[in-house]
Design a protein around this motif. Structure first.
Motif, PDB file in Angstrom:
ATOM      1  N   ILE A 297       0.816  -1.221   0.000  1.00 28.17           N
ATOM      2  CA  ILE A 297       0.000   0.000   0.000  1.00 28.17           C
ATOM      3  C   ILE A 297       0.849   1.272   0.000  1.00 28.17           C
ATOM      4  O   ILE A 297       0.747   2.096  -0.906  1.00 28.17           O
ATOM      5  CB  ILE A 297      -0.982   0.015   1.202  1.00 28.17           C
ATOM      6  CG1 ILE A 297      -2.006  -1.120   1.066  1.00 28.17           C
ATOM      7  CG2 ILE A 297      -1.715   1.374   1.280  1.00 28.17           C
ATOM      8  CD1 ILE A 297      -2.923  -1.282   2.260  1.00 28.17           C
ATOM      9  N   TRP A 298       1.706   1.442   1.005  1.00 31.52           N
ATOM     10  CA  TRP A 298       2.258   2.787   1.230  1.00 31.52           C
ATOM     11  C   TRP A 298       3.037   3.353   0.045  1.00 31.52           C
ATOM     12  O   TRP A 298       2.618   4.329  -0.580  1.00 31.52           O
ATOM     13  CB  TRP A 298       3.092   2.841   2.517  1.00 31.52           C
ATOM     14  CG  TRP A 298       3.837   4.141   2.651  1.00 31.52           C
ATOM     15  CD1 TRP A 298       5.178   4.289   2.808  1.00 31.52           C
ATOM     16  CD2 TRP A 298       3.282   5.477   2.610  1.00 31.52           C
ATOM     17  NE1 TRP A 298       5.500   5.620   2.861  1.00 31.52           N
ATOM     18  CE2 TRP A 298       4.360   6.375   2.746  1.00 31.52           C
ATOM     19  CE3 TRP A 298       2.004   6.004   2.452  1.00 31.52           C
ATOM     20  CZ2 TRP A 298       4.205   7.761   2.734  1.00 31.52           C
ATOM     21  CZ3 TRP A 298       1.831   7.385   2.442  1.00 31.52           C
ATOM     22  CH2 TRP A 298       2.918   8.243   2.583  1.00 31.52           C
ATOM     23  N   VAL A 299       4.164   2.755  -0.290  1.00 31.44           N
ATOM     24  CA  VAL A 299       4.990   3.386  -1.339  1.00 31.44           C
ATOM     25  C   VAL A 299       4.267   3.390  -2.696  1.00 31.44           C
ATOM     26  O   VAL A 299       4.129   4.454  -3.310  1.00 31.44           O
ATOM     27  CB  VAL A 299       6.406   2.757  -1.410  1.00 31.44           C
ATOM     28  CG1 VAL A 299       7.125   3.193  -2.684  1.00 31.44           C
ATOM     29  CG2 VAL A 299       7.217   3.176  -0.182  1.00 31.44           C
TER      30      VAL A 299
ATOM     31  N   ALA B 203       1.368   7.017  -6.237  1.00 30.41           N
ATOM     32  CA  ALA B 203       0.408   7.260  -7.323  1.00 30.41           C
ATOM     33  C   ALA B 203      -0.639   8.290  -6.882  1.00 30.41           C
ATOM     34  O   ALA B 203      -1.028   9.175  -7.659  1.00 30.41           O
ATOM     35  CB  ALA B 203      -0.250   5.949  -7.727  1.00 30.41           C
ATOM     36  N   TYR B 204      -1.077   8.189  -5.632  1.00 27.68           N
ATOM     37  CA  TYR B 204      -2.081   9.131  -5.118  1.00 27.68           C
ATOM     38  C   TYR B 204      -1.512  10.551  -5.105  1.00 27.68           C
ATOM     39  O   TYR B 204      -2.154  11.504  -5.556  1.00 27.68           O
ATOM     40  CB  TYR B 204      -2.508   8.707  -3.707  1.00 27.68           C
ATOM     41  CG  TYR B 204      -3.683   9.496  -3.171  1.00 27.68           C
ATOM     42  CD1 TYR B 204      -4.973   8.974  -3.222  1.00 27.68           C
ATOM     43  CD2 TYR B 204      -3.511  10.763  -2.620  1.00 27.68           C
ATOM     44  CE1 TYR B 204      -6.058   9.693  -2.744  1.00 27.68           C
ATOM     45  CE2 TYR B 204      -4.583  11.491  -2.148  1.00 27.68           C
ATOM     46  CZ  TYR B 204      -5.858  10.944  -2.209  1.00 27.68           C
ATOM     47  OH  TYR B 204      -6.924  11.669  -1.737  1.00 27.68           O
ATOM     48  N   HIS B 205      -0.274  10.676  -4.587  1.00 25.31           N
ATOM     49  CA  HIS B 205       0.356  11.997  -4.518  1.00 25.31           C
ATOM     50  C   HIS B 205       0.529  12.587  -5.921  1.00 25.31           C
ATOM     51  O   HIS B 205       0.268  13.769  -6.153  1.00 25.31           O
ATOM     52  CB  HIS B 205       1.708  11.895  -3.803  1.00 25.31           C
ATOM     53  CG  HIS B 205       2.418  13.202  -3.666  1.00 25.31           C
ATOM     54  ND1 HIS B 205       1.963  14.206  -2.837  1.00 25.31           N
ATOM     55  CD2 HIS B 205       3.531  13.698  -4.276  1.00 25.31           C
ATOM     56  CE1 HIS B 205       2.765  15.262  -2.936  1.00 25.31           C
ATOM     57  NE2 HIS B 205       3.724  14.973  -3.803  1.00 25.31           N
ATOM     58  N   ALA B 206       0.958  11.731  -6.869  1.00 19.27           N
ATOM     59  CA  ALA B 206       1.184  12.210  -8.239  1.00 19.27           C
ATOM     60  C   ALA B 206      -0.110  12.750  -8.851  1.00 19.27           C
ATOM     61  O   ALA B 206      -0.120  13.810  -9.474  1.00 19.27           O
ATOM     62  CB  ALA B 206       1.739  11.074  -9.102  1.00 19.27           C
TER      63      ALA B 206
ATOM     64  N   ILE C 147       0.301  -0.024 -11.371  1.00 22.59           N
ATOM     65  CA  ILE C 147      -1.033  -0.617 -11.153  1.00 22.59           C
ATOM     66  C   ILE C 147      -1.845   0.274 -10.211  1.00 22.59           C
ATOM     67  O   ILE C 147      -3.043   0.498 -10.414  1.00 22.59           O
ATOM     68  CB  ILE C 147      -0.901  -2.051 -10.583  1.00 22.59           C
ATOM     69  CG1 ILE C 147      -0.368  -2.995 -11.664  1.00 22.59           C
ATOM     70  CG2 ILE C 147      -2.231  -2.556 -10.039  1.00 22.59           C
ATOM     71  CD1 ILE C 147      -1.285  -3.204 -12.858  1.00 22.59           C
ATOM     72  N   ALA C 148      -1.175   0.800  -9.182  1.00 20.37           N
ATOM     73  CA  ALA C 148      -1.879   1.717  -8.260  1.00 20.37           C
ATOM     74  C   ALA C 148      -2.400   2.925  -9.043  1.00 20.37           C
ATOM     75  O   ALA C 148      -3.547   3.354  -8.863  1.00 20.37           O
ATOM     76  CB  ALA C 148      -0.924   2.169  -7.150  1.00 20.37           C
TER      77      ALA C 148
ATOM     78  N   PRO D  39      -4.694  -3.890  -4.289  1.00 25.05           N
ATOM     79  CA  PRO D  39      -3.274  -4.189  -4.521  1.00 25.05           C
ATOM     80  C   PRO D  39      -3.089  -5.590  -5.123  1.00 25.05           C
ATOM     81  O   PRO D  39      -3.744  -6.541  -4.699  1.00 25.05           O
ATOM     82  CB  PRO D  39      -2.666  -4.103  -3.115  1.00 25.05           C
ATOM     83  CG  PRO D  39      -3.585  -3.180  -2.366  1.00 25.05           C
ATOM     84  CD  PRO D  39      -4.962  -3.449  -2.900  1.00 25.05           C
ATOM     85  N   ILE D  40      -2.209  -5.663  -6.119  1.00 24.19           N
ATOM     86  CA  ILE D  40      -1.969  -6.929  -6.822  1.00 24.19           C
ATOM     87  C   ILE D  40      -0.648  -7.531  -6.330  1.00 24.19           C
ATOM     88  O   ILE D  40       0.409  -6.900  -6.433  1.00 24.19           O
ATOM     89  CB  ILE D  40      -1.861  -6.687  -8.347  1.00 24.19           C
ATOM     90  CG1 ILE D  40      -3.136  -6.032  -8.880  1.00 24.19           C
ATOM     91  CG2 ILE D  40      -1.560  -7.994  -9.085  1.00 24.19           C
ATOM     92  CD1 ILE D  40      -4.392  -6.859  -8.773  1.00 24.19           C
TER      93      ILE D  40
END
Ligand code: NAP
Length: 320
Positions: free
Chosen positions: A121-123, A128-131, A155-156, A289-290
């Motif tokens: 999850i985190w990295v 991707a969320y921050h971007a 993928i995220a 998450p995959i």
């Protein structure tokens, strides 16, 4: 407890499984029994001693993991022993049976998310969320190219962008990777090993170019990316493994821009927002998450070799 220790910087062989004392949580700290560890490319740069963050030796790698709270220190009230959590950064390193974290570094793991998924999850999702939300403020209806969509961050990015209403184009270098990117929500997929794939991307946008690019290998692609941008387009450099030449005129004529960041630089307020957004997405099923491969913790060296090889398929996870 068993933990991976790095006693000297170097190749994957410096990752050694050792017996070390199980840490005890001080005030404000949480001890997590780690059930799965996420392997990220930066773990390999740090192990080599070439990364911007160079830990004092010896150290245990790993910022991403998931497990169960074993014990809490004085004053901790957000979590209690027995809670399922994912870990976003640690005090003692996640490549271990137990990891100490600060209270702010553990987050509830939704019931439908497995420990192996929680380790990814985190990295990847944080980046991707921050971007998309914080760095470029992507908007529904925009066209997005994820250049390197088959790995952890890619993928995220596909799942988050799809849920945001963007038109998603993703690249991968294998048939299996392309299928995964498509399955997880990309509208169009392209093979970045094919000589004409950039022309195909332009064609898919009707010759207009894309509004946004998330770039996983800027040293190879940044110069070409600028030619794929629509007017006012922006590229976000997420990954780079060397230098690159660009033609500034490609930016000027499009009034385009290049953004870049490392997740380490996210502010406390940004991190809070990222976790709230990710937990909501994990709960409602838009974020899934995959896990491409699970290996025993003792095989950390193999994981470090494989994460740098072509043929990404979601995350590589270590199981202590
Ligand atoms: P990963 O799981 O190993 O995935 C690597 C991705 O790069 C795969 O999709 C791979 O595709 C793709 N790739 C390989 N050759 C490519 C090419 N010529 N053009 C475009 N893409 C190509 O790694 P990750 O966790 O997603 O991270 C991706 C990069 O971002 C890494 O360099 C990492 O260090 C960096 N990163 C930076 C931050 C930050 O804070 N800025 C955070 C996380 C990650 P195939 O294997 O299918 O060819």
């Amino acid at each position: 407890m068993k933990a991976i220790l790095v006693r000297e910087f170097g190749g994957p062989e410096v990752l050694k499984l050792e017996d070390v004392p199980t840490p005890r949580p001080a005030a404000g700290q949480v001890l997590v029994r780690i059930h799965a560890v996420g392997v990220n490319p930066y773990d390999t740069y740090m192990r080599n001693g070439v990364y911007a963050v160079k830990p004092p030796l010896p150290y245990t790698p790993g910022s991403d993991g998931a497990g169960v709270v074993e014990a809490v220190g004085q004053g901790v009230n957000q979590v209690k022993p027995g809670d399922r959590v994912y870990v976003a950064k640690t005090v003692t390193g996640a490549y271990a049976e137990y990891a100490l974290t600060l209270e702010s570094q553990v987050h509830p793991l939704p019931a439908k998310v497995s420990y192996a998924q929680g380790a990814g999850i985190w990295v990847p999702y944080g980046t991707a969320y921050h971007a998309l939300y914080q760095c470029t403020r992507a908007r529904a209806g925009e066209t997005l190219l994820i250049h390197g969509a088959s790995g952890g961050v890619g993928i995220a990015g596909v799942q988050i962008a799809r849920a945001m209403g963007l038109i998603v184009l993703g690249t991968a270098g294998t048939e299996k990777g392309l299928e995964l990117v498509k399955r997880e929500g990309a509208h169009y997929v392209f093979d970045h090993t094919k000589p004409d794939y950039r022309e195909q991307i332009l064609k898919a946008t009707g010759g207009l170019g894309v509004d946004l690019i998330l770039e996983m290998l800027a040293n190879v692609n940044l110069g070409h990316d600028l030619k794929l941008l629509a007017p006012q387009g922006r590229v976000v450099v997420i990954g780079s493994r060397g230098d690159v030449t660009i033609s500034p005129r490609d930016l000027m004529t499009r009034r385009a821009s290049i953004h870049a960041f490392t997740l380490w630089g996210a502010t406390e307020a940004e991190e809070k927002e990222i976790h709230a957004g990710l937990i909501a997405g994990l709960e409602n099923g838009t974020l899934r998450p995959i896990v491409g491969k699970e290996l025993p913790l003792a095989e950390a060296a193999r994981a470090h070799k494989e994460i740098l090889e072509p043929g990404a398929f979601g995350k590589i996870v270590l199981v202590p």
